[in-house]
Write an enzyme that holds these catalytic residues in place. Structure first.
Site, PDB file in Angstrom:
ATOM      1  N   ASP A 285       0.822  -1.208   0.000  1.00  0.00           N
ATOM      2  CA  ASP A 285       0.000   0.000   0.000  1.00  0.00           C
ATOM      3  C   ASP A 285       0.863   1.267   0.000  1.00  0.00           C
ATOM      4  O   ASP A 285       2.041   1.233   0.346  1.00  0.00           O
ATOM      5  CB  ASP A 285      -0.862   0.053   1.274  1.00  0.00           C
TER       6      ASP A 285
ATOM      7  N   HIS B  76       3.879  -2.159   2.911  1.00  0.00           N
ATOM      8  CA  HIS B  76       3.817  -0.781   2.404  1.00  0.00           C
ATOM      9  C   HIS B  76       5.060  -0.389   1.626  1.00  0.00           C
ATOM     10  O   HIS B  76       6.161  -0.528   2.146  1.00  0.00           O
ATOM     11  CB  HIS B  76       3.626   0.185   3.581  1.00  0.00           C
TER      12      HIS B  76
HETATM   13 ZN    ZN Z   1      -2.376   3.214   3.442  1.00  0.00          ZN
END
Ligand code: ZN
Length: 241
Positions: A54, A197
């Protein structure tokens, strides 16, 4: 993803004010689809894992792509439209490497307590930015901070997006590599969707060193355990070979 706890705290107390614990559950529990349809794991019919990233793209996304390429591991990237506009080359590099690209909103806001119009605009702006840079119109959406809200169901429907949460959250923005690796190994079961991430919300030049080192260590370990990697589209399909 930094400062997640206070932000979620605010969202959840807002939710609690409206109608108590049930709403807070609907806002943030990955397995819950009350506010918008979403999945949090794959079919589980084969030893497959979905690696998802992400908050990208960021200046370090290419370093991550190199590690994945070394192991021929496909992954899914939930990108923020604003990051794609800032680094369109990095976004198209992800697409060119054959990975899947999903929508993670335009500016990474907490959707809780926002209007349906605001939510639709966030999702729609990210769809346009991603399509403009990569030629791909995403089919999957992951809510920033995992927080869903009223209006998200309709926005997803209008844009043809399926919500995707996770079965394990890496906490790679706040824990050190050994702890992140062991957390992910523990949650690695057939059909697991792991959430890491390659950015930090909209931050420029974020430090994703822990994420990179985690992937370097985790991927060979999972392969050794007999797992292979699939994109979100594939892991959701029960009959894929
Ligand atoms: Zn996020």
């Amino acid at each position: 993803m930094t400062h997640l706890a206070p932000i979620l705290e605010t969202a959840v107390s807002g939710a609690a004010l409206v109608s108590g614990g049930a709403l807070a559950y609907a806002v943030r529990v990955p397995a819950c689809s009350w506010l918008a349809p979403s999945v949090c794991r794959g079919a589980g019919t084969r030893p497959a894992i979905a690696l998802t990233f992400d908050d990208g793209p960021s200046e370090s996304t290419s370093a991550l792509l190199e590690i994945l390429a070394r192991h021929r591991a496909p992954a899914s990237f939930f990108q923020c439209g604003a990051n794609v506009r800032r680094l369109p080359g990095a976004a198209s590099e992800v697409a060119a490497a054959g990975h899947e690209i999903g929508n993670h909103s335009h500016r990474h806001p907490l959707l809780a307590l926002k209007s349906p119009g605001f939510i639709h605009r966030e999702l729609s702006a990210a769809q346009d930015a991603i399509e403009h840079a990569t030629g791909i119109r995403p089919r999957y959406f992951r809510a920033p901070y995992g927080a869903r809200w009223f209006g998200l169901r309709a926005a997803q429907q209008r844009l043809g997006l399926q919500g995707v949460m996770w079965s394990v959250l890496a906490l790679d923005w706040k824990m050190q590599t050994p702890a992140v690796v062991s957390r992910l190994l523990q949650g690695a079961t057939p059909g697991a969707i792991l959430c890491l991430h390659d950015g930090r919300a909209l931050k420029h030049r974020p430090d994703i060193g822990v994420t990179l080192q985690t992937v370097r260590e985790l991927v060979p370990k999972l392969i050794e355990q007999g797992f292979h990697f699939e994109k979100v589209t594939d892991i959701l399909c029960p009959t894929k070979n």
